[in-house]
Design a protein around this motif. Structure first.
Motif, mmCIF file in Angstrom:
data_model
loop_
_atom_site.group_PDB
_atom_site.id
_atom_site.type_symbol
_atom_site.label_atom_id
_atom_site.label_comp_id
_atom_site.label_asym_id
_atom_site.label_seq_id
_atom_site.Cartn_x
_atom_site.Cartn_y
_atom_site.Cartn_z
ATOM 1 N N PHE A 173 -9.851 5.228 9.824
ATOM 2 C CA PHE A 173 -8.553 5.446 9.338
ATOM 3 C C PHE A 173 -8.771 6.603 8.448
ATOM 4 C CE2 PHE A 173 -8.109 0.920 10.261
ATOM 5 C CZ PHE A 173 -6.797 0.723 10.883
ATOM 6 N N ASP A 174 -9.774 7.323 8.565
ATOM 7 C CA ASP A 174 -10.094 8.687 7.470
ATOM 8 C C ASP A 174 -8.760 9.596 8.098
ATOM 9 O OD1 ASP A 174 -12.315 8.717 5.765
ATOM 10 O OD2 ASP A 174 -13.167 7.833 7.267
ATOM 11 N N GLY A 175 -8.368 10.223 6.870
ATOM 12 C CA GLY A 175 -7.151 11.295 7.131
ATOM 13 C C GLY A 175 -6.055 10.750 7.399
ATOM 14 N N THR A 176 -5.710 9.766 8.192
ATOM 15 C CA THR A 176 -4.283 9.291 8.455
ATOM 16 C C THR A 176 -3.979 8.264 7.331
ATOM 17 O OG1 THR A 176 -5.070 7.725 10.134
ATOM 18 C CG2 THR A 176 -4.415 9.635 10.603
ATOM 19 N N GLY A 177 -5.046 7.417 7.008
ATOM 20 C CA GLY A 177 -5.058 6.201 6.217
ATOM 21 C C GLY A 177 -4.597 4.884 7.176
ATOM 22 N N ILE A 178 -4.545 3.967 6.459
ATOM 23 C CA ILE A 178 -4.200 2.541 7.093
ATOM 24 C C ILE A 178 -2.577 2.323 7.038
ATOM 25 C CG2 ILE A 178 -4.334 -0.077 6.857
ATOM 26 C CD1 ILE A 178 -7.122 0.440 5.387
ATOM 27 N N PRO A 179 -1.977 2.372 8.237
ATOM 28 C CA PRO A 179 -0.539 2.167 8.326
ATOM 29 C C PRO A 179 -0.103 1.030 7.775
ATOM 30 C CG PRO A 179 -1.524 2.169 10.404
ATOM 31 C CD PRO A 179 -2.624 2.288 9.511
ATOM 32 N N PRO A 180 1.466 0.651 7.395
ATOM 33 C CA PRO A 180 1.944 -0.503 7.185
ATOM 34 C C PRO A 180 2.148 -1.025 8.609
ATOM 35 C CG PRO A 180 3.269 1.340 6.734
ATOM 36 C CD PRO A 180 2.099 1.825 6.945
ATOM 37 N N THR A 181 2.427 -2.369 8.502
ATOM 38 C CA THR A 181 3.181 -3.213 9.467
ATOM 39 C C THR A 181 4.715 -3.153 9.328
ATOM 40 O OG1 THR A 181 2.554 -5.151 8.492
ATOM 41 C CG2 THR A 181 1.265 -4.509 10.215
ATOM 42 N N VAL A 182 5.250 -3.170 8.191
ATOM 43 C CA VAL A 182 6.492 -2.778 7.643
ATOM 44 C C VAL A 182 6.602 -1.673 6.741
ATOM 45 C CG1 VAL A 182 8.481 -3.917 6.591
ATOM 46 C CG2 VAL A 182 6.935 -5.208 7.861
ATOM 47 N N THR A 212 -1.988 4.576 3.409
ATOM 48 C CA THR A 212 -2.875 4.671 2.397
ATOM 49 C C THR A 212 -3.303 6.211 2.337
ATOM 50 O OG1 THR A 212 -5.040 4.134 3.417
ATOM 51 C CG2 THR A 212 -3.783 2.486 2.443
ATOM 52 N N GLN A 213 -3.907 6.460 1.431
ATOM 53 C CA GLN A 213 -4.623 8.168 1.313
ATOM 54 C C GLN A 213 -5.236 8.501 2.503
ATOM 55 O OE1 GLN A 213 -4.519 12.019 -0.071
ATOM 56 N NE2 GLN A 213 -3.339 10.412 -0.777
ATOM 57 N N THR A 226 0.659 -1.172 -0.079
ATOM 58 C CA THR A 226 0.064 0.070 0.117
ATOM 59 C C THR A 226 0.644 1.170 -0.109
ATOM 60 O OG1 THR A 226 -0.079 0.190 2.391
ATOM 61 C CG2 THR A 226 -1.736 -1.243 1.356
ATOM 62 N N GLY A 227 0.190 2.368 -0.337
ATOM 63 C CA GLY A 227 1.027 3.624 -0.258
ATOM 64 C C GLY A 227 -0.040 4.791 -0.598
ATOM 65 N N PRO A 228 0.338 6.032 -0.521
ATOM 66 C CA PRO A 228 -0.345 7.162 -0.612
ATOM 67 C C PRO A 228 -1.312 7.206 -1.711
ATOM 68 C CG PRO A 228 1.757 7.690 -1.020
ATOM 69 C CD PRO A 228 1.726 6.475 -0.466
ATOM 70 N N LEU A 229 -1.177 6.260 -2.881
ATOM 71 C CA LEU A 229 -1.995 6.370 -4.096
ATOM 72 C C LEU A 229 -2.945 5.221 -4.045
ATOM 73 C CD1 LEU A 229 0.345 7.640 -6.768
ATOM 74 C CD2 LEU A 229 -1.291 8.826 -5.597
ATOM 75 N N THR A 230 -2.994 4.466 -2.870
ATOM 76 C CA THR A 230 -4.025 3.603 -2.547
ATOM 77 C C THR A 230 -5.236 4.360 -1.971
ATOM 78 O OG1 THR A 230 -2.581 1.973 -1.881
ATOM 79 C CG2 THR A 230 -4.623 1.535 -1.356
ATOM 80 N N ILE A 231 -6.163 4.568 -2.798
ATOM 81 C CA ILE A 231 -7.123 5.439 -2.510
ATOM 82 C C ILE A 231 -8.725 4.830 -2.469
ATOM 83 C CG2 ILE A 231 -8.333 7.584 -3.497
ATOM 84 C CD1 ILE A 231 -5.522 8.156 -4.786
ATOM 85 N N SER A 232 -9.475 5.253 -1.524
ATOM 86 C CA SER A 232 -10.944 5.143 -1.854
ATOM 87 C C SER A 232 -11.378 3.583 -1.664
ATOM 88 C CB SER A 232 -11.651 5.622 -2.882
ATOM 89 O OG SER A 232 -12.973 5.647 -2.956
ATOM 90 N N ALA A 233 -11.794 2.896 -2.565
ATOM 91 C CA ALA A 233 -12.014 1.468 -2.667
ATOM 92 C C ALA A 233 -10.818 0.773 -2.626
ATOM 93 C CB ALA A 233 -13.059 1.304 -3.850
ATOM 94 N N GLY A 234 -9.623 1.167 -2.907
ATOM 95 C CA GLY A 234 -8.633 0.440 -2.779
ATOM 96 C C GLY A 234 -8.177 0.439 -1.194
ATOM 97 N N GLU A 235 -8.731 1.332 -0.416
ATOM 98 C CA GLU A 235 -8.438 1.471 0.849
ATOM 99 C C GLU A 235 -9.447 0.734 1.765
ATOM 100 O OE1 GLU A 235 -6.887 5.373 2.563
ATOM 101 O OE2 GLU A 235 -8.029 6.015 1.005
ATOM 102 N N THR A 236 -10.857 0.580 1.112
ATOM 103 C CA THR A 236 -11.884 -0.276 1.946
ATOM 104 C C THR A 236 -11.580 -1.739 1.655
ATOM 105 O OG1 THR A 236 -13.380 0.128 0.002
ATOM 106 C CG2 THR A 236 -13.647 1.742 1.544
ATOM 107 N N PHE A 237 -10.865 -2.024 0.409
ATOM 108 C CA PHE A 237 -10.446 -3.293 0.301
ATOM 109 C C PHE A 237 -9.498 -3.937 1.106
ATOM 110 C CE2 PHE A 237 -7.618 -6.030 -1.992
ATOM 111 C CZ PHE A 237 -8.184 -7.390 -1.889
ATOM 112 N N ALA A 238 -8.451 -2.904 1.470
ATOM 113 C CA ALA A 238 -7.399 -3.080 2.364
ATOM 114 C C ALA A 238 -7.829 -3.113 3.727
ATOM 115 C CB ALA A 238 -6.255 -2.005 2.362
#
Length: 495
Positions: free
Chosen positions: A454-463, A421-422, A392-404
């Motif tokens: 996770f709105d605003g911050t996005g989902i963080p990575p574990t690595v 994520t975004q 994931t990254g900052p261009l993981t957006i919207s439905a990409g984030e809900t899937f994550a």
């Protein structure tokens, strides 16, 4: 890396991918459960035959919980109205019945250039509206008639436009507190700048100035050529065609010269078998998989790709995958339902994906509709249930984030590699202004089982690993993908 001929005639062009990533517009859809009546009970406790009755008519005027929307239904059509305390404007949904009500009274409407809408009776004076490609439903309450202002032609002067814009955010946006924004103070600052003589350029600058500090990727404003704004979290790099070419080259190098990448959906879906019985699945969109650009076609193309990826040989037996990398780093969003469809191929047990609610009190941003659960249910066919690495990254957006987010409850849990994520999960509330300009904002929260958003911050990575850093792209390196392969190959993806 070698490539097979595309499964779809043309690969998705970089300009379209960039547009998806920048816009990140969810398709505002829902799915309603059956509204059938409960069976009566006999005195002896057995189920009695339900009494024959005709479902209540859906014709009339309805107020939607949340979303600031009114709905009218007659014998042929469904129409929506976008409302605030100071306005009532015709909405974008203008649907035509596809047929008579079914046995439960459900009626389906075809909406041009949008997903189909279904309305079902639920209880006296209450109905549920679902949109084909979204998760959840929206509750409707019958009212006597449209307010008088819905029958008046709205004024188009700059101050009226300003007021509709400000009130729409004031009554629907859920994140002012999280963003540290005093929206009343924003009005006090900007409204004196708007007069009857304010030009379009000046008005656009005012409206943009009001929402730009929110840094919200689901806020946008379209006011004609040369006057377009889309929000983003600070530090987000817009995906240009040149950047996308560099990314593709770095991914190809990390996969290896002898790896064959298969493509579907115009390149939005791709898969490769890697050495060591690992797999690589890349998803750059949850929308627009075919030229028809409708939900049914997207589902069919997605299923065709997933059937080709998750075969019996890859999911069970001595040659089954030992690990799978799912790459979402360039995913601009689309339909949440398609994300859940992919998640169903990655589990052997049902579990909660997330809960979803919408802001539901114009005067109190802390009040929401009841949270509706969305569940991941195992696919009826081959499924991959082994170790998973999620890029994931900052261009993981919207439905990409809900899937994550839908994968957070999976067992075993995926190791998340890359960057946050975004941070924009809600469907967009797409609105018009009296002068014809269009804008959008979020009005929902997607919650974990513990009630976290996770709105605003996005989902963080574990690595945490840099994603598409300039020096890595210049050297055709992909450290996040390389790290994922190493962890999966070692058999300890959470280490």
């Amino acid at each position: 890396m070698t490539e097979q001929p595309p499964e779809q005639p043309l690969e998705q062009p970089p300009t379209r991918r960039a547009a998806l990533l920048l816009a990140a517009t969810a398709l505002v859809t829902v799915c309603a459960p059956s509204a059938g009546a409960r069976a009566a009970r006999t005195p002896g406790g057995g189920a009695a035959r339900p009494a024959a009755r005709h479902p209540a008519s859906l014709e009339g005027v309805w107020r939607m919980d949340g979303y600031g929307t009114l709905v009218t239904i007659d014998s042929r059509r469904l129409r929506t109205y976008e409302t605030t305390a100071v306005s009532c404007l015709p909405g974008s949904a203008d649907g035509v019945r596809t047929g008579p009500p079914d046995a439960a009274g459900r009626v389906e409407f075809a909406v041009p250039d949008a997903a189909r809408v279904t309305v079902a009776p639920h209880s006296p004076g209450v109905a549920r509206l679902s949109i084909q490609d979204n998760v959840g439903y929206r509750t409707l309450h019958r009212i006597a008639a449209l307010p008088a202002r819905c029958h008046r032609r709205p004024a188009k002067d700059p101050r009226t436009v300003f007021d509709v814009f400000w009130h729409t955010y004031a009554e629907n946006y859920p994140f002012f507190a999280a963003k540290g924004t005093d929206w009343a103070a924003v009005r006090a600052r900007y409204r004196p700048r708007v007069t009857a003589r304010t030009t379009d350029d000046e008005l656009f600058a005012v409206l943009r100035g009001m929402i730009e500090p929110l840094h919200d990727g689901h806020t946008n404003l379209s006011a004609g050529p040369g006057r377009v704004y889309a929000g983003a979290r600070p530090g987000t790099t817009a995906p240009t065609s040149a950047l996308l070419r560099q990314v593709d080259a770095a991914v190809a190098a990390a996969l290896g010269r002898d790896v064959t990448l298969r493509r579907w959906a115009g390149g939005a879906l791709s898969y490769a078998d890697l050495p060591g019985r690992l797999g690589y699945l890349r998803i750059t969109s949850f929308h627009g998989y075919t030229d028809r650009d409708d939900h049914e076609s997207d589902v069919a193309e997605l299923d065709r790709a997933l059937d080709a990826v998750f075969t019996p040989g890859r999911t069970s037996g001595p040659r089954a995958l030992r690990g799978l990398v799912v790459d979402l780093r360039l995913n601009g969003g689309g339909s949440d339902r398609l994300g859940l469809r992919v998640a169903s191929r990655l589990t052997g047990r049902p579990y909660l994906a997330y809960r979803k609610h919408a802001r539901n009190d114009p005067a109190d941003p802390r009040k929401f509709t009841p949270a509706q659960p969305a569940r991941v249910r195992p696919h009826d066919g081959p499924r991959y249930t082994g170790p998973l690495a999620l890029l994931t990254g900052p261009l993981t957006i919207s439905a990409g984030e809900t899937f994550a987010q839908a994968l957070l409850g999976r067992a075993p849990a995926p190791v998340r590699i890359g960057e946050n994520t975004q941070g924009v999960f809600s469907d967009t509330l797409d609105r018009a202004l009296p002068n014809g300009w269009r804008f959008a904002l979020p009005n929902e929260e997607f919650l974990t089982a513990e009630g976290r958003t996770f709105d605003g911050t996005g989902i963080p990575p574990t690595v945490r690993v840099p994603v598409f850093a300039a020096e890595d792209l210049a050297a055709r390196r992909d450290p996040a993908l390389s790290r994922a392969r190493a962890l999966l190959a070692a058999g300890h993806p959470m280490s």
